[in-house]
Design an enzyme around this catalytic site. Sequence first.
Site, short mmCIF file in Angstrom:
data_model
loop_
_atom_site.label_atom_id
_atom_site.label_comp_id
_atom_site.label_asym_id
_atom_site.label_seq_id
_atom_site.Cartn_x
_atom_site.Cartn_y
_atom_site.Cartn_z
N PHE A 126 0.81 -1.21 0.00
CA PHE A 126 0.00 0.00 0.00
C PHE A 126 0.85 1.27 0.00
O PHE A 126 0.31 2.37 -0.19
CB PHE A 126 -0.96 0.00 1.18
N HIS A 140 -0.59 -1.37 7.63
CA HIS A 140 -1.11 -0.29 6.79
C HIS A 140 -2.62 -0.48 6.66
O HIS A 140 -3.11 -1.36 5.96
CB HIS A 140 -0.45 -0.29 5.41
N LEU A 141 -3.35 0.38 7.33
CA LEU A 141 -4.81 0.32 7.38
C LEU A 141 -5.43 0.36 5.99
O LEU A 141 -4.96 1.09 5.12
CB LEU A 141 -5.30 1.52 8.20
N HIS A 142 -6.48 -0.42 5.78
CA HIS A 142 -7.22 -0.38 4.53
C HIS A 142 -8.64 -0.86 4.76
O HIS A 142 -8.88 -1.77 5.54
CB HIS A 142 -6.53 -1.22 3.45
N VAL A 143 -9.58 -0.22 4.06
CA VAL A 143 -11.00 -0.54 4.20
C VAL A 143 -11.43 -1.39 3.01
O VAL A 143 -11.30 -0.98 1.86
CB VAL A 143 -11.86 0.74 4.26
#
Length: 303
Positions: free
Chosen positions: A24, A118-121
């Site tokens: 990301f 690594h944040l992800h929606v």
Amino acid sequence: MERLWTPWRMRYVGGEAREPGCIFCLRPAGDDDVESLILHRGTTAFVIMNLYPYNTGHVMVVPYQHAATLADLPPETVTEVFGLLPWVTAAQQRTLRCEGFNIGLNIGSVAGAGVADHLHVHVVPRWEGDANFMPIVANTMVLPELIPVTYAKLRAELVVSGLGREADDRALPQAGAVVLVPEERKVAIRRARDGSLVLPKGHIEPGEAAWQAAVREVGEEMGLRAQVAGWAGSSRFTVDGEEKLVAYLTVTAEPGPDWDAHLGVDTLLLDPDEAVAALTHDAARDILRAALDRAGSLLGAGA
């Protein structure tokens, strides 16, 4: 309890498909959004397709900032990440005619996050009966279309969607196509009423997805039956004082019942290099060149 079984993702979950570094961070750092499957670049966040989808049209909304939790992100980033969701889901519904969504975050590896730092929606389209026996019995995922095709359809919708444009953007949204005819190893271009040679394009009718408009225009303007193959590009230009914003998809086509009435009249079949040179406008030439570079084997050895 409802379950969405995805054993085809085991190659990713098991680490076989991992690459060094954070995907990301690496993907938006590159310069080829089509190769990276990036659908949209915002100010603090971007939208990217999942290469190992839970379901067709599975995308992710991701902050550029490398952060593991929501608390690590500044408020403006959180606002944009979640502000993109209505736009993305509306585009998915128009493009894919999905009936619902699973939307969520897996924060931390213990919660199932494949990339925990690594944040992800996740935004996963759903249809009634979209789970079946194939993933369980045959370890096989049945997807109705290739990822590059879904990417092209979604990206076209996002490009022309009013939700993704500035409030004062008055450009008329349209859809067009780079038309490849594999059987002939040719490119089809259109002769407009003023004699200029152009890529086919036209208005998007109410309730119509951008990709559907592109395919319809190819049929109506050129007498060809078309299906989407990939993304070609977008262009802004002004005609008679009216600004237009056109999303172009690459399509493969074959003659329809009205083909003979169009060939040589308002439609020309040319070799790829000849088609590039013949187009009247520089922007159209650039889009055709880029589409041909990505077309690969769609036109066979002659491309």
